[in-house]
Scaffold this motif. Structure first.
Motif, PDB file in Angstrom:
ATOM      1  N   ASN A  77       0.800  -1.220   0.000  1.00 31.47           N
ATOM      2  CA  ASN A  77       0.000   0.000   0.000  1.00 31.47           C
ATOM      3  C   ASN A  77       0.834   1.272   0.000  1.00 31.47           C
ATOM      4  O   ASN A  77       0.427   2.290  -0.566  1.00 31.47           O
ATOM      5  N   LYS A  78       1.983   1.233   0.607  1.00 35.13           N
ATOM      6  CA  LYS A  78       2.852   2.410   0.585  1.00 35.13           C
ATOM      7  C   LYS A  78       3.291   2.708  -0.847  1.00 35.13           C
ATOM      8  O   LYS A  78       3.312   3.871  -1.279  1.00 35.13           O
ATOM      9  N   THR A  79       3.602   1.659  -1.582  1.00 30.86           N
ATOM     10  CA  THR A  79       3.979   1.830  -2.986  1.00 30.86           C
ATOM     11  C   THR A  79       2.793   2.296  -3.805  1.00 30.86           C
ATOM     12  O   THR A  79       2.929   3.118  -4.723  1.00 30.86           O
ATOM     13  N   ARG A  80       1.602   1.786  -3.493  1.00 35.51           N
ATOM     14  CA  ARG A  80       0.398   2.221  -4.204  1.00 35.51           C
ATOM     15  C   ARG A  80       0.179   3.723  -4.053  1.00 35.51           C
ATOM     16  O   ARG A  80      -0.141   4.425  -5.021  1.00 35.51           O
ATOM     17  N   VAL A  81       0.336   4.221  -2.836  1.00 34.51           N
ATOM     18  CA  VAL A  81       0.157   5.650  -2.593  1.00 34.51           C
ATOM     19  C   VAL A  81       1.165   6.455  -3.408  1.00 34.51           C
ATOM     20  O   VAL A  81       0.812   7.448  -4.055  1.00 34.51           O
ATOM     21  N   HIS A  82       2.398   6.010  -3.403  1.00 36.07           N
ATOM     22  CA  HIS A  82       3.443   6.712  -4.162  1.00 36.07           C
ATOM     23  C   HIS A  82       3.104   6.726  -5.654  1.00 36.07           C
ATOM     24  O   HIS A  82       3.231   7.758  -6.328  1.00 36.07           O
ATOM     25  N   ARG A  83       2.651   5.588  -6.178  1.00 41.07           N
ATOM     26  CA  ARG A  83       2.366   5.505  -7.613  1.00 41.07           C
ATOM     27  C   ARG A  83       1.122   6.305  -7.993  1.00 41.07           C
ATOM     28  O   ARG A  83       1.032   6.829  -9.115  1.00 41.07           O
ATOM     29  N   ALA A  84       0.173   6.405  -7.087  1.00 43.32           N
ATOM     30  CA  ALA A  84      -1.005   7.232  -7.349  1.00 43.32           C
ATOM     31  C   ALA A  84      -0.593   8.701  -7.461  1.00 43.32           C
ATOM     32  O   ALA A  84      -1.043   9.426  -8.353  1.00 43.32           O
ATOM     33  N   MET A  85       0.266   9.148  -6.544  1.00 42.02           N
ATOM     34  CA  MET A  85       0.770  10.517  -6.609  1.00 42.02           C
ATOM     35  C   MET A  85       1.572  10.732  -7.894  1.00 42.02           C
ATOM     36  O   MET A  85       1.449  11.753  -8.564  1.00 42.02           O
ATOM     37  N   GLN A  86       2.386   9.751  -8.234  1.00 41.86           N
ATOM     38  CA  GLN A  86       3.198   9.834  -9.441  1.00 41.86           C
ATOM     39  C   GLN A  86       2.318  10.009 -10.681  1.00 41.86           C
ATOM     40  O   GLN A  86       2.662  10.751 -11.607  1.00 41.86           O
ATOM     41  N   ALA A  87       1.182   9.330 -10.695  1.00 43.71           N
ATOM     42  CA  ALA A  87       0.279   9.407 -11.843  1.00 43.71           C
ATOM     43  C   ALA A  87      -0.177  10.838 -12.092  1.00 43.71           C
ATOM     44  O   ALA A  87      -0.212  11.312 -13.237  1.00 43.71           O
ATOM     45  N   TYR A  88      -0.525  11.551 -11.028  1.00 39.96           N
ATOM     46  CA  TYR A  88      -0.997  12.928 -11.188  1.00 39.96           C
ATOM     47  C   TYR A  88       0.137  13.866 -11.591  1.00 39.96           C
ATOM     48  O   TYR A  88      -0.045  14.746 -12.445  1.00 39.96           O
ATOM     49  N   PHE A  89       1.300  13.691 -10.979  1.00 37.33           N
ATOM     50  CA  PHE A  89       2.426  14.552 -11.340  1.00 37.33           C
ATOM     51  C   PHE A  89       2.854  14.312 -12.781  1.00 37.33           C
ATOM     52  O   PHE A  89       3.178  15.256 -13.511  1.00 37.33           O
ATOM     53  N   ASP A  90       2.860  13.059 -13.197  1.00 41.64           N
ATOM     54  CA  ASP A  90       3.222  12.764 -14.590  1.00 41.64           C
ATOM     55  C   ASP A  90       2.198  13.359 -15.552  1.00 41.64           C
ATOM     56  O   ASP A  90       2.544  13.833 -16.639  1.00 41.64           O
ATOM     57  N   PHE A  91       0.933  13.332 -15.161  1.00 43.25           N
ATOM     58  CA  PHE A  91      -0.133  13.838 -16.021  1.00 43.25           C
ATOM     59  C   PHE A  91       0.019  15.336 -16.252  1.00 43.25           C
ATOM     60  O   PHE A  91      -0.061  15.812 -17.386  1.00 43.25           O
ATOM     61  N   VAL A  92       0.249  16.098 -15.187  1.00 46.37           N
ATOM     62  CA  VAL A  92       0.369  17.550 -15.365  1.00 46.37           C
ATOM     63  C   VAL A  92       1.701  17.926 -15.999  1.00 46.37           C
ATOM     64  O   VAL A  92       1.832  19.001 -16.590  1.00 46.37           O
ATOM     65  N   ASP A  93       2.691  17.040 -15.902  1.00 47.08           N
ATOM     66  CA  ASP A  93       4.017  17.334 -16.430  1.00 47.08           C
ATOM     67  C   ASP A  93       4.186  16.914 -17.888  1.00 47.08           C
ATOM     68  O   ASP A  93       5.197  17.204 -18.510  1.00 47.08           O
ATOM     69  N   ALA A  94       3.193  16.219 -18.431  1.00 46.68           N
ATOM     70  CA  ALA A  94       3.307  15.700 -19.795  1.00 46.68           C
ATOM     71  C   ALA A  94       3.345  16.839 -20.804  1.00 46.68           C
ATOM     72  O   ALA A  94       2.757  17.908 -20.589  1.00 46.68           O
ATOM     73  N   SER A  95       4.023  16.613 -21.902  1.00 47.51           N
ATOM     74  CA  SER A  95       4.097  17.630 -22.945  1.00 47.51           C
ATOM     75  C   SER A  95       2.712  17.889 -23.521  1.00 47.51           C
ATOM     76  O   SER A  95       1.886  16.988 -23.624  1.00 47.51           O
ATOM     77  N   GLY A  96       2.473  19.129 -23.875  1.00 52.65           N
ATOM     78  CA  GLY A  96       1.176  19.489 -24.440  1.00 52.65           C
ATOM     79  C   GLY A  96       0.189  20.015 -23.423  1.00 52.65           C
ATOM     80  O   GLY A  96      -0.860  20.523 -23.783  1.00 52.65           O
ATOM     81  N   GLU A  97       0.518  19.883 -22.147  1.00 53.66           N
ATOM     82  CA  GLU A  97      -0.336  20.389 -21.069  1.00 53.66           C
ATOM     83  C   GLU A  97      -1.789  19.948 -21.218  1.00 53.66           C
ATOM     84  O   GLU A  97      -2.728  20.731 -21.050  1.00 53.66           O
ATOM     85  N   ALA A  98      -1.972  18.671 -21.507  1.00 53.38           N
ATOM     86  CA  ALA A  98      -3.329  18.140 -21.663  1.00 53.38           C
ATOM     87  C   ALA A  98      -4.136  18.264 -20.377  1.00 53.38           C
ATOM     88  O   ALA A  98      -5.374  18.313 -20.425  1.00 53.38           O
ATOM     89  N   PHE A  99      -3.456  18.347 -19.238  1.00 57.87           N
ATOM     90  CA  PHE A  99      -4.171  18.443 -17.966  1.00 57.87           C
ATOM     91  C   PHE A  99      -5.082  19.659 -17.930  1.00 57.87           C
ATOM     92  O   PHE A  99      -6.115  19.659 -17.243  1.00 57.87           O
ATOM     93  N   ARG A 100      -4.720  20.712 -18.674  1.00 59.37           N
ATOM     94  CA  ARG A 100      -5.564  21.915 -18.677  1.00 59.37           C
ATOM     95  C   ARG A 100      -6.943  21.628 -19.267  1.00 59.37           C
ATOM     96  O   ARG A 100      -7.931  22.256 -18.879  1.00 59.37           O
ATOM     97  N   LEU A 101      -7.019  20.713 -20.201  1.00 64.28           N
ATOM     98  CA  LEU A 101      -8.304  20.345 -20.790  1.00 64.28           C
ATOM     99  C   LEU A 101      -9.205  19.679 -19.759  1.00 64.28           C
ATOM    100  O   LEU A 101     -10.427  19.784 -19.814  1.00 64.28           O
ATOM    101  N   VAL A 102      -8.585  18.960 -18.805  1.00 65.59           N
ATOM    102  CA  VAL A 102      -9.345  18.229 -17.796  1.00 65.59           C
ATOM    103  C   VAL A 102      -9.604  19.086 -16.564  1.00 65.59           C
ATOM    104  O   VAL A 102     -10.728  19.134 -16.053  1.00 65.59           O
TER     105      VAL A 102
END
Length: 208
Positions: free
Chosen positions: A88-113
């Motif tokens: 579960n500790k790893t799950r929490v880390h990977r969940a956080m990673q998912a959001y940071f990777d999403f906003v950091d992706a090229s194209g700033e697709a997170f703004r659409l969401v």
């Protein structure tokens, strides 16, 4: 092939669709939905307006296609984070990673969401809410399975976790990545884990 390459050239339907989506994303992110015209998207993609309308009959339909694509990608990443390990500790880390990777992706697709100027449209609002719901659901089901809390409480905990991840990731980007991404993810994961780890595992509740 660049977006503007090959005006009038014939491409496979899936390739043309992707070209149009890429062009639309660039302009929607830069200008917002309301300030973008279909003419702008056609020009950016290097196609005629009739070609654009063959694939997307309206600007809203084009926008929704992008929203679906990126929203589904975020949900899928969060689900995989939950399913990739039983720790579960790893799950929490990977969940956080998912959001940071999403906003950091090229194209700033997170703004659409997360930052659309169309959020008041009922169709868009429903789809954005579904992204948040589906991400939370993936985490809530893990919380229920591990801790034995009921659905309502698991949902509340999951929304707290995803909300923290989203807001922290967006704030991190707004501050021009003042903290290295891996360190930022680790800081938030530690903060979240210190709270959620206080809930005993379901087997411990049962005295196993």
């Amino acid at each position: 092939m660049t977006l503007t390459e090959g005006r009038g050239s014939r491409l496979p339907r899936t390739q043309r669709r992707r070209q149009l989506l890429d062009a639309a994303q660039e302009i929607f992110v830069a200008r917002g939905y309301h300030a973008t015209a279909m003419d702008d998207i056609a020009d950016r993609a290097g196609v005629s307006k009739p070609v654009l309308y063959q694939h997307f009959p309206s600007k809203l339909e084009l926008y929704m296609a992008l929203l679906e694509m990126h929203g589904d990608a975020l949900v899928d990443t969060v689900r995989k984070a939950m399913e990739s390990t039983s720790d579960n500790k790893t799950r929490v880390h990977r969940a956080m990673q998912a959001y940071f990777d999403f906003v950091d992706a090229s194209g700033e697709a997170f703004r659409l969401v997360f930052e659309s100027d169309l959020r008041n449209d009922p169709v868009v609002a429903e789809r954005v809410d579904r992204v948040a719901h589906d991400c939370g659901k993936a985490i809530a089901e893990t919380i229920m399975g591990d801790t034995g809390v009921d659905r309502a409480r698991a949902d509340l905990l999951a929304i707290g976790l995803t909300g923290a991840a989203e807001m922290a990731a967006r704030s991190w980007l707004a501050t021009k990545r003042a903290v290295p991404k891996e360190e930022a993810v680790e800081l938030l994961a530690k903060l979240t884990w210190r709270g959620i780890s206080n809930f005993p595992l379901h087997s411990e509740n049962d005295g196993v």
